[in-house]
Design a protein around this motif. Structure first.
Motif, short mmCIF file in Angstrom:
data_model
loop_
_atom_site.label_atom_id
_atom_site.label_comp_id
_atom_site.label_asym_id
_atom_site.label_seq_id
_atom_site.Cartn_x
_atom_site.Cartn_y
_atom_site.Cartn_z
N PRO A 87 92.93 68.88 79.13
CA PRO A 87 94.50 68.35 79.30
C PRO A 87 94.86 67.39 80.05
O PRO A 87 95.81 66.66 80.77
N ALA A 88 94.44 66.58 80.37
CA ALA A 88 93.94 64.56 80.98
C ALA A 88 94.87 64.29 79.98
O ALA A 88 95.54 63.85 79.02
N GLN A 89 96.42 63.84 81.72
CA GLN A 89 97.37 63.69 81.70
C GLN A 89 97.50 62.06 79.97
O GLN A 89 97.70 61.81 79.61
N GLU A 90 96.12 61.43 80.76
CA GLU A 90 95.99 59.43 79.83
C GLU A 90 96.08 59.98 78.48
O GLU A 90 95.77 58.85 77.87
N GLN A 91 95.27 60.77 77.90
CA GLN A 91 95.42 60.83 76.73
C GLN A 91 96.35 60.84 75.72
O GLN A 91 96.32 60.43 74.47
N VAL A 92 97.87 60.94 76.18
CA VAL A 92 98.62 61.49 75.62
C VAL A 92 99.96 60.25 76.58
O VAL A 92 100.61 60.30 75.75
N SER B 254 86.78 64.86 88.67
CA SER B 254 86.98 65.30 87.06
C SER B 254 88.41 64.33 86.63
O SER B 254 89.56 64.65 87.56
N ALA B 255 88.55 63.96 85.64
CA ALA B 255 89.75 63.37 84.96
C ALA B 255 91.48 64.50 84.97
O ALA B 255 92.95 64.48 85.12
#
Length: 394
Positions: free
Chosen positions: A127-132, A173-174
């Motif tokens: 669910p890490a925000q940085e992916q999108v 943890s990201a």
């Protein structure tokens, strides 16, 4: 017309009519890569994702497969380590048509640039925000983002009349870092002040300093961001500490893998989850129908209801299967284009991906629960909110 409910029977009637993929023989399997943590700290998460993806593949193959072809999983273990996630991806990238996973945010972020470089359709289980943010054309996220979990808790906190909170977060943890960042950012919007802001590390074994700082403050609730072992360790030590400030846990604890070691100590604690975890409490409709499509067979097969992580894996599978059906092909660019126009109800909620939104969900599909008799039960506030959400889906 956009499709909302992924009925496997209807889906497969449509896809088998499309015939074989132009890029390969009708008998060639469609290969889906699955990279999850099967060893290491995130084993409890990755193992549930794997079970759910395997169930989705079994169901779709039992009804004829996709495009007249069987679906085959190619599974690898990232060992809860980003470098091993890269190794796993490089091992399978040449033989797969699309990728699901990893669940460990740090591994997901390590694999992401490789998938984007290779133009590999990639449905992340982290669910890490940085992916999108910013958008990468081939990267899509299945769980609700950390920012959404942060905002949903703040909505609940505001509704409960709480104005001051403490926050503890895992700096390694990201997922936790992102959740903390957005809780700090969004707190003023909901009239909430963060009185205690405590960082810890995944290897932390003693949370007594955190609890003492909370005790010495005027915080009315403690929001704990963490995954895996820290969620159990901190919750058990919280009970032993005698701290009366309510403990709020995020969706990483929405699993029997947290409930079982906690035992009776979990009773009354507040835990977030995806909507699918509390499906039995939802009114009839499309949302409940797709949750039941997964939950019944999963519990029959494994002996317990599907936890948070299983919801993510199954939802990712349905999204990918529908994208392949819509594209009528395993061409990676066509799958990517189909994902960007997706409107589909899954156990995680209704996804509406677009060229500018590769997370697809909104906070309204997150439940805030109380542990009651060893099960997650929506709070009265969450039940009221979810009933409205489900009614809107139909």
């Amino acid at each position: 017309m956009r499709r909302l409910l992924p009925s496997l029977a209807l889906l497969l009637l449509a896809v088998t009519a499309c015939g074989g993929d132009a890029g390969g023989g009708a008998q060639a399997a469609i290969k889906v890569g699955l990279i999850v943590s099967l060893t290491g700290n995130y084993t409890p998460l990755g193992s549930e994702d794997k079970k759910a993806v395997e169930l989705a593949v079994e169901q779709v193959n039992a009804q004829g497969g996709l495009l007249g072809r069987k679906v085959e999983l190619v599974t690898r273990d990232d060992k809860t380590a980003p470098d091993q996630g890269i190794v796993a991806y490089n091992q399978i990238k040449g033989e797969i048509d699309a990728l699901i996973g990893p669940v460990f945010s740090n591994s997901a972020l390590a694999v992401e640039p490789l998938a984007q470089r290779d133009k590999m359709p990639y449905l992340s289980l982290a669910p890490a925000q940085e992916q999108v943010e910013p958008i990468k054309s081939y990267i899509f996220v299945t769980p609700a983002l950390s920012s959404m979990y942060a905002e949903r808790y703040l909505q609940y906190i505001q509704a409960q009349g709480i104005r001051t909170i403490a926050v503890a977060w895992d700096s390694k943890s990201a997922y936790s870092v992102s959740g903390h960042e957005y809780m700090v950012k969004l707190a003023p919007k909901y009239g909430v002040t963060i009185a205690v802001d405590e960082r810890y590390e995944t290897t932390t074994s003693d949370f007594s300093p955190v609890f003492q700082h909370v005790r010495d403050s005027d915080a009315e609730a403690l929001v704990f961001w963490g995954s895996g072992a820290p969620g159990v360790t901190a919750a058990k030590q919280y009970v032993a500490s005698g701290l009366k400030t309510p403990l709020f846990l995020t969706a990483s604890q929405a699993s029997k893998l947290w409930l079982e070691p906690m035992g009776a100590d979990a009773e009354g604690m507040t835990v977030q989850s995806a909507i699918g975890v509390i499906g039995e409490h939802l009114p009839a409709g499309k949302q409940k129908q797709v949750i039941d499509q997964m939950a019944g067979p999963y519990e029959q097969k494994h002996g317990y209801p599907p936890p948070q992580f299983a919801q993510d894996g199954y939802s990712a599978s349905l999204l990918l299967f529908e994208a392949i059906r819509k594209s009528g092909s395993t061409d990676k660019a066509k799958i990517q284009q189909a994902l960007e126009t997706m409107d589909l109800v899954t156990p995680n909620g209704r996804f509406r991906y677009s060229a500018t939104d590769h997370s697809g969900l909104s906070p309204e599909y997150i439940s805030v629960n109380t542990v009651r008799n060893g099960r997650f039960v929506p709070t009265d506030w969450a039940q009221e909110q979810l009933n409205k959400t489900v009614a809107a889906v139909g």
